[in-house]
Design a protein around this motif. Structure first.
Motif, PDB file in Angstrom:
ATOM      1  N   LEU A  48       0.835  -1.199   0.000  1.00  0.00           N
ATOM      2  CA  LEU A  48       0.000   0.000   0.000  1.00  0.00           C
ATOM      3  C   LEU A  48       0.875   1.258   0.000  1.00  0.00           C
ATOM      4  N   VAL A  49       1.914   1.269   0.835  1.00  0.00           N
ATOM      5  CA  VAL A  49       2.850   2.396   0.874  1.00  0.00           C
ATOM      6  C   VAL A  49       3.511   2.571  -0.492  1.00  0.00           C
ATOM      7  N   HIS A  50       3.878   1.454  -1.121  1.00  0.00           N
ATOM      8  CA  HIS A  50       4.509   1.502  -2.439  1.00  0.00           C
ATOM      9  C   HIS A  50       3.634   2.226  -3.458  1.00  0.00           C
ATOM     10  N   PHE A  51       2.343   1.922  -3.454  1.00  0.00           N
ATOM     11  CA  PHE A  51       1.471   2.527  -4.459  1.00  0.00           C
ATOM     12  C   PHE A  51       1.151   3.986  -4.135  1.00  0.00           C
ATOM     13  N   VAL A  52       1.104   4.320  -2.860  1.00  0.00           N
ATOM     14  CA  VAL A  52       0.908   5.720  -2.490  1.00  0.00           C
ATOM     15  C   VAL A  52       2.124   6.538  -2.934  1.00  0.00           C
ATOM     16  N   VAL A  53       3.338   6.009  -2.680  1.00  0.00           N
ATOM     17  CA  VAL A  53       4.564   6.698  -3.095  1.00  0.00           C
ATOM     18  C   VAL A  53       4.646   6.754  -4.624  1.00  0.00           C
ATOM     19  N   THR A  54       4.182   5.699  -5.293  1.00  0.00           N
ATOM     20  CA  THR A  54       4.165   5.689  -6.762  1.00  0.00           C
ATOM     21  C   THR A  54       3.290   6.823  -7.291  1.00  0.00           C
ATOM     22  N   TRP A  55       2.110   6.988  -6.691  1.00  0.00           N
ATOM     23  CA  TRP A  55       1.224   8.073  -7.137  1.00  0.00           C
ATOM     24  C   TRP A  55       1.866   9.440  -6.854  1.00  0.00           C
ATOM     25  N   LEU A  56       2.478   9.595  -5.675  1.00  0.00           N
ATOM     26  CA  LEU A  56       3.143  10.864  -5.348  1.00  0.00           C
ATOM     27  C   LEU A  56       4.292  11.144  -6.322  1.00  0.00           C
ATOM     28  N   GLY A  57       5.034  10.094  -6.673  1.00  0.00           N
ATOM     29  CA  GLY A  57       6.123  10.242  -7.633  1.00  0.00           C
ATOM     30  C   GLY A  57       5.615  10.684  -8.994  1.00  0.00           C
ATOM     31  N   LEU A  58       4.505  10.093  -9.432  1.00  0.00           N
ATOM     32  CA  LEU A  58       3.904  10.470 -10.716  1.00  0.00           C
ATOM     33  C   LEU A  58       3.343  11.893 -10.662  1.00  0.00           C
ATOM     34  N   TYR A  59       2.799  12.273  -9.513  1.00  0.00           N
ATOM     35  CA  TYR A  59       2.281  13.636  -9.348  1.00  0.00           C
ATOM     36  C   TYR A  59       3.419  14.652  -9.500  1.00  0.00           C
ATOM     37  N   ILE A  60       4.585  14.330  -8.893  1.00  0.00           N
ATOM     38  CA  ILE A  60       5.754  15.209  -9.019  1.00  0.00           C
ATOM     39  C   ILE A  60       6.230  15.260 -10.477  1.00  0.00           C
ATOM     40  N   CYS A  61       6.245  14.087 -11.132  1.00  0.00           N
ATOM     41  CA  CYS A  61       6.652  14.028 -12.554  1.00  0.00           C
ATOM     42  C   CYS A  61       5.723  14.872 -13.422  1.00  0.00           C
ATOM     43  N   GLN A  62       4.429  14.828 -13.088  1.00  0.00           N
ATOM     44  CA  GLN A  62       3.449  15.598 -13.854  1.00  0.00           C
ATOM     45  C   GLN A  62       3.670  17.094 -13.654  1.00  0.00           C
ATOM     46  N   LYS A  63       3.983  17.499 -12.427  1.00  0.00           N
ATOM     47  CA  LYS A  63       4.247  18.903 -12.136  1.00  0.00           C
ATOM     48  C   LYS A  63       5.529  19.394 -12.819  1.00  0.00           C
ATOM     49  N   MET A  64       6.439  18.446 -13.076  1.00  0.00           N
ATOM     50  CA  MET A  64       7.691  18.782 -13.764  1.00  0.00           C
ATOM     51  C   MET A  64       7.544  18.665 -15.288  1.00  0.00           C
ATOM     52  N   ASP A  65       6.290  18.500 -15.738  1.00  0.00           N
ATOM     53  CA  ASP A  65       5.973  18.402 -17.176  1.00  0.00           C
ATOM     54  C   ASP A  65       6.636  17.216 -17.865  1.00  0.00           C
ATOM     55  N   MET A  66       6.841  16.117 -17.122  1.00  0.00           N
ATOM     56  CA  MET A  66       7.406  14.919 -17.724  1.00  0.00           C
ATOM     57  C   MET A  66       6.345  14.135 -18.494  1.00  0.00           C
ATOM     58  N   PHE A  67       5.066  14.365 -18.155  1.00  0.00           N
ATOM     59  CA  PHE A  67       3.952  13.802 -18.919  1.00  0.00           C
ATOM     60  C   PHE A  67       2.712  14.630 -18.628  1.00  0.00           C
ATOM     61  N   SER A  68       1.722  14.505 -19.490  1.00  0.00           N
ATOM     62  CA  SER A  68       0.462  15.237 -19.308  1.00  0.00           C
ATOM     63  C   SER A  68      -0.641  14.253 -18.945  1.00  0.00           C
ATOM     64  N   PRO A  69      -1.282  14.411 -17.801  1.00  0.00           N
ATOM     65  CA  PRO A  69      -2.369  13.500 -17.423  1.00  0.00           C
ATOM     66  C   PRO A  69      -3.494  13.524 -18.467  1.00  0.00           C
ATOM     67  N   LYS A  70      -4.088  12.386 -18.679  1.00  0.00           N
ATOM     68  CA  LYS A  70      -5.207  12.281 -19.609  1.00  0.00           C
ATOM     69  C   LYS A  70      -6.427  11.861 -18.816  1.00  0.00           C
ATOM     70  N   SER A  71      -7.530  12.575 -18.997  1.00  0.00           N
ATOM     71  CA  SER A  71      -8.745  12.266 -18.250  1.00  0.00           C
ATOM     72  C   SER A  71      -9.280  10.891 -18.642  1.00  0.00           C
TER      73      SER A  71
END
Length: 313
Positions: A48-71
């Protein structure tokens, strides 16, 4: 010329993705083992901790414009998220109720089940040569684990459910990326928090939430730091799994999984002087022979496909 350069670049990215998965997977095995042995942190809670950290990591990547979220509509990925929870739960229950040999033998059945699912429901075809590469791989796993194979009814049920759900999960990881026209980061960005929510509902059934051994228990600072490091490495593992399946196939990822299993056994023998029997050595050679055969035939089929495309008017 441009096509050759593109193929070279694509192959370099694939090798980089495979290496990232190999290194992060090996690291997380040792980190998690350290956490279980020295801190007694609960297994599913760590996931569970792994997936929470994974989402936080992706959120940071998104803020750094490494990818654009798609609805994405939640209903389109809810089964993927649920299958992940089932994969974690049944894999742990299989390990808990079976010997290591039985557990490893059951895991080896994931590859043929994936081929069966993709052939039956996704109308994907596999050549006879590709199917035959499963023979030395399965034989290799049997040689590695037959000495520790013991069956019981409950363990067999959990192992069977684990294989089915894991196979579905890996097939869906690839299928959803193509179906929803998203990349690995975009899909994982939605699936990670959804799976975390489902796991949060499952964890209390198997593990305590508070007190000794619970996620909200009195953990020391070194334990929390190590768990956080494990989460960061898990982010790399999860992302590389999605990327590999999305850019190759679930079967190729499974073949790579067998290779990692061989590397782990050889690494344990070379680095930690763990005993290795003749049967285990033969098993590793059989498995590696099957993996090399699969790689050779797969590359040959890809080259044949490119030649046919080039010959079209």
């Amino acid at each position: 010329m441009a096509g050759t350069l593109f193929d070279f670049s694509a192959n370099r990215r694939l090798v980089a993705g495979l290496l990232a998965n190999l290194l992060s997977s090996i690291c997380i095995v040792f980190i998690n083992k350290w956490i279980y042995v020295h801190y007694g942190f609960p297994n599913m809670t760590l996931t569970l901790v792994h997936f929470v950290v994974t989402w936080l990591g992706l959120y940071i990547c998104q803020k750094m414009d490494m990818f654009s979220p798609k609805s994405l509509p939640i209903r389109r990925i809810v089964w993927l998220a649920l299958s992940f929870c089932g994969f974690v739960a049944f894999t742990n229950l299989s390990l808990q109720n079976n010997s290591i040999g039985t557990y490893q033998l059951a895991k080896a059945m994931t590859t043929p089940v994936i081929i069966l699912i993709q052939t039956t429901y996704y109308k994907k075809t596999f050549s006879t040569k590709i199917k035959l590469t499963l023979v030395p791989i399965t034989l290799g796993v049997i040689l590695n684990s037959y000495y520790d194979v013991r069956f019981n009814l409950l363990g067999t049920v959990f192992a069977t459910l684990g294989v089915l759900v894991t196979s579905l999960y890996q097939v869906w990881v690839g299928a959803k990326q193509h179906e929803l026209q998203v990349n690995s980061m975009q899909l994982l960005y939605y699936q990670a928090p959804l799976s975390s929510g489902f796991l949060l509902c499952v964890v209390p059934v198997f593990e305590p939430l508070t007190g000794e051994g619970g996620i909200f228990g009195p953990w020391s600072l070194p334990a929390l730091v190590t768990v956080l490091v494990s989460g960061v490495v898990a982010f790399l593992v999860n992302l590389s799994i999605y990327w590999i399946i999305g850019n190759t196939s679930a079967v190729t990822y499974n073949m790579f999984g067998h290779f990692k299993f061989c590397i782990t056994l050889v690494g344990g023998y070379l680095l930690f002087h763990e005993p290795m029997s003749l049967n285990q050595a033969l098993g590793i050679l059989c498995t590696l022979a099957g993996i090399l055969s699969y790689t050779h035939f797969k590359l040959a089929e890809q080259e044949e496909g490119k030649s046919r495309l080039a010959q079209r008017p």
